[in-house]
Structure formats: C-alpha cells, structure tokens
Design a protein around this motif. Structure first.
Motif, short mmCIF file in Angstrom:
data_model
loop_
_atom_site.label_atom_id
_atom_site.label_comp_id
_atom_site.label_asym_id
_atom_site.label_seq_id
_atom_site.Cartn_x
_atom_site.Cartn_y
_atom_site.Cartn_z
N CYS A 1 -2.57 13.33 -7.61
CA CYS A 1 -1.46 12.19 -8.11
C CYS A 1 -2.16 10.89 -7.94
N ALA A 2 -1.67 10.14 -8.46
CA ALA A 2 -2.20 8.71 -8.27
C ALA A 2 -1.27 7.45 -8.69
N ALA A 3 -1.25 6.37 -7.93
CA ALA A 3 -0.44 5.37 -8.23
C ALA A 3 -1.12 3.92 -8.28
N GLN B 1 1.00 -1.14 -0.07
CA GLN B 1 -0.01 -0.05 -0.07
C GLN B 1 0.74 1.31 0.01
N VAL B 2 0.44 2.34 -0.59
CA VAL B 2 1.22 3.77 -0.77
C VAL B 2 0.23 4.68 -0.18
N MET C 1 2.90 6.27 -11.93
CA MET C 1 2.47 7.25 -11.14
C MET C 1 1.66 8.21 -12.53
N GLY C 2 0.64 8.74 -11.99
CA GLY C 2 -0.35 9.76 -12.78
C GLY C 2 -0.63 10.79 -12.34
N TRP C 3 -0.87 11.86 -12.85
CA TRP C 3 -1.61 13.11 -12.48
C TRP C 3 -2.83 13.31 -13.28
N TYR D 1 -4.60 4.01 -5.94
CA TYR D 1 -4.15 5.02 -4.76
C TYR D 1 -4.18 6.33 -5.29
N TRP D 2 -4.66 7.31 -4.36
CA TRP D 2 -4.89 8.51 -4.76
C TRP D 2 -4.54 9.63 -3.57
#
Length: 124
Positions: free
Chosen positions: A96-98, A1-2, A34-36, A113-114
């Motif tokens: 951001c998201a992962a 988990q992050v 990772m995303g934005w 994850y957000w």
C-alpha cells in the motif's frame, strides 16, 4: 509523515478470496490518497487500485476490475483491498502507498510513503 503496515496476505486457492488491510499511523490519514500496488518476481511494481482521500472515488487496473474492491475507513486509519476470484497471476507482494497529492494514481513514483508489503500466493 505516515507509516503504513500491510496485513492479510497468505496462500489461497484459485477462485478464493482474501482481504488485505493497510493500517496507517498518525492523525491525518484522511489527508492522503491511498493506493495498492503489487510486484511479482522478476516484474516491475504494478498499479492495482487507488482511492481518494474521502473514499468517494476509486480506480482500478483493468486486470482486477470486477474482482477487487478498494475501500477505506478514515476513523480507523485503514485502507482495505478485498480480492475475490483470485487467479494464479495475482500472486505477488502487495504494497500500500500514500500521498497527500496524487497527480497520477497509477504511477508508483507519485506516492511518497510505502508499506513493507504482504505476500499473496494463489495456487492453481
């Protein structure tokens, strides 16, 4: 988990620049793509940019290509979004998201994850 925490948002004039940061907890940051994304009032969450686990591949929405740059520092567990030539239409909450395994980098539903988001406001 992050766990993800964004920072760097604020108020800027059109044509200005901002750098967003997203700090991740844990020791496996390099295992996550990772995303934005961003969400303006009354609109759906929209893809902005994404970066692969190693940072070797980057992806951008057409609306930000040439103006925004995504990067990551795996040693610092941080992903960045450098935003330049900002426009009023860039005003939104940026998230951001992962995810460990992203099948479609532009699909919000792909990410598990957000962060909580950071407000960016661009005045004209």
């Amino acid at each position: 988990q992050v766990q993800l925490v964004e920072s760097g948002g604020g108020l800027v004039q059109a044509g200005g620049s901002l750098r967003l940061s997203c700090a991740a907890s844990g020791r496996t940051f390099s295992s996550y793509a990772m995303g934005w994304f961003r969400q303006a009032p009354g609109k759906e969450r929209a893809f902005v940019a994404a970066i692969s686990k190693s940072g070797s591949s980057t992806y951008y929405a057409d609306s930000v290509k040439g103006r925004f740059t995504i990067s990551r520092d795996n040693a610092k567990n941080t992903v960045y979004l450098q935003m330049s030539s900002l426009k009023p239409e860039d005003t939104a909450v940026y998230y951001c998201a992962a995810d460990r395994s992203v099948s479609n980098v532009a699909a919000a539903g792909t990410y598990d994850y957000w962060g909580q988001g950071t407000q960016v406001t661009v005045s004209s």
